[in-house]
Design a protein around this motif. Structure first.
Motif, PDB file in Angstrom:
ATOM      1  N   LEU A 107       3.459   3.729   5.360  1.00 51.83           N
ATOM      2  CA  LEU A 107       2.404   2.823   4.897  1.00 51.83           C
ATOM      3  C   LEU A 107       1.110   3.607   4.697  1.00 51.83           C
ATOM      4  O   LEU A 107       0.381   3.393   3.721  1.00 51.83           O
ATOM      5  CB  LEU A 107       2.168   1.700   5.911  1.00 51.83           C
ATOM      6  N   ILE A 108       0.816   4.493   5.618  1.00 56.51           N
ATOM      7  CA  ILE A 108      -0.404   5.285   5.520  1.00 56.51           C
ATOM      8  C   ILE A 108      -0.303   6.259   4.351  1.00 56.51           C
ATOM      9  O   ILE A 108      -1.261   6.422   3.572  1.00 56.51           O
ATOM     10  CB  ILE A 108      -0.678   6.030   6.845  1.00 56.51           C
ATOM     11  N   ASP A 111      -1.091   4.670   1.052  1.00 58.70           N
ATOM     12  CA  ASP A 111      -2.527   4.528   0.818  1.00 58.70           C
ATOM     13  C   ASP A 111      -3.176   5.879   0.516  1.00 58.70           C
ATOM     14  O   ASP A 111      -4.138   5.962  -0.255  1.00 58.70           O
ATOM     15  CB  ASP A 111      -3.205   3.879   2.024  1.00 58.70           C
TER      16      ASP A 111
ATOM     17  N   TYR B  34       2.181  -0.707  -4.419  1.00 64.69           N
ATOM     18  CA  TYR B  34       2.697  -1.674  -3.454  1.00 64.69           C
ATOM     19  C   TYR B  34       4.067  -2.190  -3.872  1.00 64.69           C
ATOM     20  O   TYR B  34       4.914  -2.494  -3.043  1.00 64.69           O
ATOM     21  CB  TYR B  34       1.716  -2.836  -3.317  1.00 64.69           C
ATOM     22  N   ARG B  41       6.880  -2.147   3.661  1.00 65.86           N
ATOM     23  CA  ARG B  41       5.764  -3.006   4.015  1.00 65.86           C
ATOM     24  C   ARG B  41       5.666  -3.218   5.504  1.00 65.86           C
ATOM     25  O   ARG B  41       4.606  -3.151   6.094  1.00 65.86           O
ATOM     26  CB  ARG B  41       5.873  -4.359   3.310  1.00 65.86           C
ATOM     27  N   GLU B  42       6.775  -3.532   6.129  1.00 69.46           N
ATOM     28  CA  GLU B  42       6.740  -3.600   7.581  1.00 69.46           C
ATOM     29  C   GLU B  42       8.169  -3.655   8.096  1.00 69.46           C
ATOM     30  O   GLU B  42       9.055  -4.138   7.416  1.00 69.46           O
ATOM     31  CB  GLU B  42       5.962  -4.828   8.051  1.00 69.46           C
ATOM     32  N   SER B  73       1.739  -4.419   9.424  1.00 67.88           N
ATOM     33  CA  SER B  73       1.810  -4.130   7.986  1.00 67.88           C
ATOM     34  C   SER B  73       0.714  -3.169   7.542  1.00 67.88           C
ATOM     35  O   SER B  73       0.835  -2.547   6.492  1.00 67.88           O
ATOM     36  CB  SER B  73       1.713  -5.429   7.175  1.00 67.88           C
ATOM     37  N   ARG B  74      -0.339  -3.058   8.311  1.00 67.14           N
ATOM     38  CA  ARG B  74      -1.383  -2.064   8.013  1.00 67.14           C
ATOM     39  C   ARG B  74      -2.365  -1.992   9.176  1.00 67.14           C
ATOM     40  O   ARG B  74      -2.526  -2.975   9.898  1.00 67.14           O
ATOM     41  CB  ARG B  74      -2.123  -2.407   6.727  1.00 67.14           C
ATOM     42  N   ARG B  96      -9.519  -2.721   2.051  1.00 66.82           N
ATOM     43  CA  ARG B  96      -8.518  -1.713   1.709  1.00 66.82           C
ATOM     44  C   ARG B  96      -8.983  -0.763   0.624  1.00 66.82           C
ATOM     45  O   ARG B  96      -8.378   0.272   0.420  1.00 66.82           O
ATOM     46  CB  ARG B  96      -7.261  -2.408   1.183  1.00 66.82           C
TER      47      ARG B  96
END
Lengths: 270, 320
Positions: A107-108, A111, B34, B41-42, B73-74, B96
C-alpha cells in the motif's frame, strides 16, 4: 522461509535504518521495494499506454529509499511511527503474517509510485480547463465550469436566496425519486461504476438501466427548474439548477448512510 | 418581476486554476493506480491490541494503529486541534494528496507525504481515550496549529482568513459534477468508518494497574499503619500472553520506586522481554534491560503497559 522474511522486517525496525541491517536483510527488503515499484509502474503504463517508459526506471536502492522516507516525518523514533503501523499488522507467530505485513508495505509503495509519477512525468491525458466534461445537464461544459469564481461579497444576500430556493426544490425532487434513481445518483456521487456487480445485485438492474435512471433523475430536476423560471436569464437558471442538483446529491448520500442495502456500496467505494 | 437576481462573481485566479488542474491530474493518477491491485487494498488478518501512548493534547500529530479494516487500508494521521466538551478532542485528518482540493483543505508546508495537506472540512470530535490508543508522531508548531484552527473556524463561521492563507487552501468547489465531489464523499465515508470502528475498540484494557499505588498516599499509609504487615511489601506477579516470562513488580519504599524483574516460572532471570518498553499514560518510559527495569511509583499511579519492539502492547494477567 516466511519466518525469516518477517525477521528481516523486524530487524529493520530494530535497527531504525536499512543501512544498519545485515546484508541479507538489506538485500531482501530492497528487492521487495524494487519489485513492487516496478509492478505498479508496469501496470500503470499498460493501463495508460504511456510511451517512453525508460524514464520511469529506478534502482533497488532508490526504490527502497523512496519507500523508507515516504512517511518519515522526522528521523526520530516517533517520526518513523509508520513502522509501528506496518509491523503491527503482523503477529510474527501466526500464519499469514508475512502476507499481512507485505500487503501493508505494498500500500505504501503504491503511494510512493503515485508521488514519483506526479513529480517525474506528465500524465498521458493532462487536464486542461478547456477539456469537456461529461455533459449531465444537456449543455456543453468544460473544466472551467468547475471554477465559476468567488462570489462577490455584494451578492451574498442573493446567494442565500438561491440556497433557500435550491433547498426547497431539492427536497421536493428527493421525495419524488425512486429507490433505483437514488442508488444510481449515490453511485455517481461516490465514483462507483454502475456496472459493478454489487450495484447490480442491490438494484436488480444492469448498467444501462441505471444510467437511464440517473439521467432521468437529473433531467427531471433541470426541466422542472427551467419550466418554473422560464422567464429568467439562462445563467441564473443554470446556477439554481446546479445548486439544486448538488443538494439532491448530498441528500442522497445522507440517505445511503442510513439505508442498510447501501452498506455494501460504501465498502465498494473504499 | 424577476425571481432570480444576478450573482456577481470575481473571476477565478490563475493560482486557483493551476491548483485545480494539478489536483485533477493527481486524482486521475490515484484512480489509475488504485484500480491496479484490488487485493492490495487491505488484507483481513490479525488486529492486535491498540497501543497506549502519551495523553492527547492540542497541537499533536498522531497516527492510528491498524486495528480495524479501515485503519489497515492506509496509515491515518490526524492533527489534534483543541479540546472539546465531554473529554473529547477536535481532530482533523491529513489528506492523501499533495494539493489541497477545496477551501477546507490547508497545505501545511511540511514535506512529508503523510502530512502535507490537512483536511479541516473533515474535522470530528474524538474521545480522549480513543486518541490515547494512537501513536504520537510529532508536534505542530504554534503557527501550524493557529492556521489550522483559523481555516476550520472560517469554514464553520465565515470569519475570514489571515493574510497569506488564501494561497494555501484549495480552489472553490460548487459544481455537482466536479470530481472533487466524489473525493469528498469518499473521504467523508472513510472517516465515518474509522470512527465507527475505533469507538468500538476496547479501551483501557491494555493498561495494567498496581493496586498498592491506586490509593492516595495518605489513606494508604493510614491503612498500612493499622495492619500488622505492610501490604505493599508483597510483590505483584504477572504472566504474559504468548510468553513464558513472568513479570514481578516490587515497591521500594526508601526511594518510592517500583522495580520490575522478568523471570521464568522457576524464578530464573528471563531475557525474553529485554528491549521492551514500560510506558505510562503520562508519557514516562523505561526500557527493560538485563531482565530488569525501574520507574518512580508516582508515574505508575495511572497504570502502565509494556510494548514490544513492534509497538504492540503485551497482555498481562495478574497472578496474585
Amino acid at each position: 522461509m516466511a519466518k525469516a522474511q518477517i525477521q528481516n522486517w523486524f530487524e529493520w525496525k530494530r535497527q531504525c535504518a536499512l543501512a544498519l541491517c545485515s546484508p541479507c536483510t538489506r538485500h531482501v527488503l530492497r528487492q521487495f521495494a524494487h519489485a513492487r515499484f516496478r509492478y505498479y509502474v508496469a501496470k500503470y503504463l499498460h493501463r495508460t499506454n504511456l510511451r517512453n517508459p525508460a524514464v520511469i526506471s529506478v534502482e533497488d536502492r532508490q526504490a527502497w529509499h523512496l519507500f523508507e522516507s515516504h512517511l518519515e516525518l522526522k528521523t526520530t523514533r516517533r517520526g518513523k511511527a509508520y513502522k509501528n503501523w506496518l509491523l503491527s499488522r503482523a503477529n510474527e507467530d501466526e500464519e499469514g503474517a508475512i502476507q499481512a505485513l507485505e500487503s501493508g508495505a505494498s500500500l505504501i509503495v503504491r503511494d510512493v509510485v503515485r508521488e514519483f509519477m506526479r513529480k517525474e512525468i506528465s500524465p498521458p491525458r493532462t487536464m486542461s480547463l478547456s477539456r469537456p466534461l461529461n455533459d449531465d445537464f444537456a449543455r456543453p461544459m468544460t473544466m472551467a465550469d468547475l471554477l465559476p469564481g468567488e462570489i462577490d461579497p455584494t451578492s451574498k444576500v442573493e446567494m442565500r436566496e438561491y440556497s433557500e430556493l435550491a433547498g426547497g426544490h431539492a427536497g421536493d425532487a428527493f421525495d419524488d425519486m425512486k429507490r433505483r434513481e437514488k442508488i444510481a445518483v449515490f453511485c455517481r456521487s461516490m465514483g462507483i461504476s454502475l456496472a459493478h456487480h454489487v450495484v447490480a445485485e442491490i438494484t436488480g438492474c444492469r448498467k444501462s438501466s441505471l444510467s437511464n435512471s440517473y439521467r432521468d433523475a437529473i433531467t427531471r430536476i433541470a426541466s422542472h427548474i427551467q419550466h418554473k423560471y422560464v422567464k429568467e436569464d439562462s445563467e441564473s437558471v443554470k446556477t439554481l439548477t446546479l445548486m439544486t442538483v448538488q443538494i439532491v446529491k448530498e441528500k442522497v448520500v445522507a440517505w445511503a448512510k442510513l439505508e442498510k442495502s447501501c452498506a455494501r456500496l460504501f465498502k465498494v467505494a473504499e | 418581476m424577476s425571481k432570480l437576481k444576478n450573482i456577481r462573481r470575481d473571476p477565478p485566479t490563475k493560482h486557483q486554476e493551476a491548483q485545480l488542474v494539478a489536483w485533477l491530474n493527481e486524482w486521475a493518477l490515484y484512480l489509475e493506480l488504485y484500480a491496479i491491485d484490488a487485493a492490495t487494498r487491505e488484507k483481513e488478518g490479525w488486529a492486535g491490541t491498540a497501543p497506549v501512548d502519551v495523553i492527547p493534547a492540542a497541537g499533536q500529530i498522531r497516527l492510528f494503529p491498524p486495528v480495524s479494516t479501515a485503519l489497515r487500508s492506509r496509515p491515518v494521521y490526524v492533527a489534534v486541534l483543541q479540546s472539546e466538551h465531554d473529554n473529547c478532542f477536535l481532530v482533523a485528518p491529513y489528506g492523501r494528496f499533495a494539493i489541497p482540493a477545496t477551501p477546507g483543505e490547508l497545505s501545511t508546508g511540511r514535506e512529508c507525504a503523510a502530512v502535507r495537506v490537512l483536511c479541516l472540512w473533515n474535522a470530528r470530535a474524538l474521545p480522549a481515550d480513543v486518541l490515547r490508543s494512537t501513536w504520537l508522531v510529532d508536534d505542530m508548531t504554534s503557527l501550524e496549529l493557529s492556521e489550522a484552527i483559523a481555516v476550520h473556524r472560517n469554514l464553520k463561521k465565515g470569519t475570514g482568513l489571515p493574510e497569506g492563507l488564501g494561497l494555501r487552501i484549495g480552489p472553490p468547489l460548487s459544481h455537482p459534477a466536479d470530481p472533487r465531489q466524489i473525493y469528498i464523499n469518499r473521504e467523508d465515508a472513510f472517516w465515518d468508518a474509522v470512527l465507527s470502528e475505533t469507538c468500538n475498540l476496547p479501551r483501557g484494557l491494555s493498561l495494567t494497574y498496581l493496586p498498592w499505588l491506586e490509593e492516595p498516599r495518605d489513606r494508604r499509609e493510614m491503612r498500612i499503619a493499622a495492619e500488622e504487615g505492610a501490604v505493599y511489601a508483597v510483590a505483584k506477579r504477572f504472566s504474559v500472553d504468548n510468553s513464558d516470562a513472568v513479570i514481578v513488580v516490587s515497591f521500594d519504599d526508601e526511594d518510592r520506586t517500583c522495580r520490575f524483574r522478568v523471570q521464568t516460572a522457576e524464578d530464573e532471570p528471563c531475557a525474553e522481554l529485554d528491549a521492551c518498553r514500560i510506558e505510562t499514560p503520562g508519557g514516562e518510559v523505561c526500557t527493560i534491560e538485563d531482565c530488569r527495569a525501574a520507574m518512580k511509583a508516582d508515574h505508575l499511579r495511572e497504570g502502565f503497559c509494556i510494548t514490544d519492539l513492534a509497538g504492540r502492547t503485551l497482555v498481562l494477567h495478574p497472578l496474585n
